[in-house]
Design a protein around this motif. Structure first.
Motif, mmCIF file in Angstrom:
data_model
loop_
_atom_site.group_PDB
_atom_site.id
_atom_site.type_symbol
_atom_site.label_atom_id
_atom_site.label_comp_id
_atom_site.label_asym_id
_atom_site.label_seq_id
_atom_site.Cartn_x
_atom_site.Cartn_y
_atom_site.Cartn_z
ATOM 1 N N SER A 5 60.580 39.958 1.668
ATOM 2 C CA SER A 5 61.152 41.138 1.103
ATOM 3 C C SER A 5 62.048 41.937 2.245
ATOM 4 N N ASP A 6 62.767 43.036 1.588
ATOM 5 C CA ASP A 6 63.502 43.861 2.598
ATOM 6 C C ASP A 6 62.738 44.998 3.083
ATOM 7 N N CYS A 7 61.147 45.125 2.591
ATOM 8 C CA CYS A 7 60.537 46.012 3.222
ATOM 9 C C CYS A 7 60.077 46.020 4.786
ATOM 10 N N PRO A 8 60.623 47.015 5.488
ATOM 11 C CA PRO A 8 60.268 47.059 6.950
ATOM 12 C C PRO A 8 58.765 46.891 7.532
ATOM 13 N N ALA A 12 57.610 43.504 9.631
ATOM 14 C CA ALA A 12 56.740 43.800 10.727
ATOM 15 C C ALA A 12 55.538 42.707 10.634
ATOM 16 N N VAL A 13 54.725 42.904 9.609
ATOM 17 C CA VAL A 13 53.778 42.249 9.491
ATOM 18 C C VAL A 13 53.810 40.701 9.495
ATOM 19 N N GLU A 14 54.932 40.125 9.015
ATOM 20 C CA GLU A 14 55.230 38.702 9.221
ATOM 21 C C GLU A 14 55.211 38.323 10.666
ATOM 22 N N VAL A 15 55.834 39.147 11.530
ATOM 23 C CA VAL A 15 55.835 38.827 12.968
ATOM 24 C C VAL A 15 54.361 39.039 13.610
ATOM 25 N N LEU A 16 53.787 40.164 13.360
ATOM 26 C CA LEU A 16 52.596 40.778 13.882
ATOM 27 C C LEU A 16 51.470 40.577 13.197
#
Length: 140
Positions: A5-8, A12-16
């Motif tokens: 999604s476009d949610c910031p 971030a959660v997808e990386v960290l």
């Protein structure tokens, strides 16, 4: 990788947000473990070698670490990028939350208490030190 999604926060959660990525970054940032073997053997949580190898690849692909080139028989050194260095305030915020709401051992508790007590200026100074050691290694 395209975020779901476009949610910031989602981005971030997808990386960290997996179980190990922040812990690998913690060990690079606070313990200056920059080689695979050091990250593997000194992990207090006991990360498996295949998981560590996968997380290092992911962190490099996400632009948080770089992997130095290593000749045959040499070890590759990992370095933080500016994006990786910018995770330090995130780690500090998570640790501060944990000081209040979760148990910790005395040694690790003391490190986090120091980050909390010294505040943002101390964290900035640590980030500057990381920049010197990781982004400008010839000046370290």
């Amino acid at each position: 990788m395209e975020p779901r999604s476009d949610c910031p926060i989602n981005a971030a959660v997808e990386v960290l947000g997996d179980r190990w990525s922040l812990l690998v970054l913690r060990d690079v940032i606070f313990s200056d473990r920059r080689y695979f073997r050091g990250l593997l053997t000194a992990s207090p949580e006991g990360i498996a070698s295949n998981i560590l190898a996968d997380r290092l690849v992911r962190l490099v692909e996400a632009g948080l670490l770089t992997r130095g080139t290593a000749a045959r028989g040499q070890r590759a050194q990992y370095s933080l990028t500016e994006a990786g260095i910018q995770t330090l305030p995130i780690l500090a915020a998570l640790g501060n939350w944990s000081l209040t709401w979760r148990p910790a051992t005395n040694d690790l508790h003391a490190r986090q208490q120091l980050l909390r007590d010294e505040g943002p200026a101390y964290i900035e100074a640590l980030m500057d030190d990381l920049r010197t050691r990781h982004l400008n290694p010839h000046r370290a």
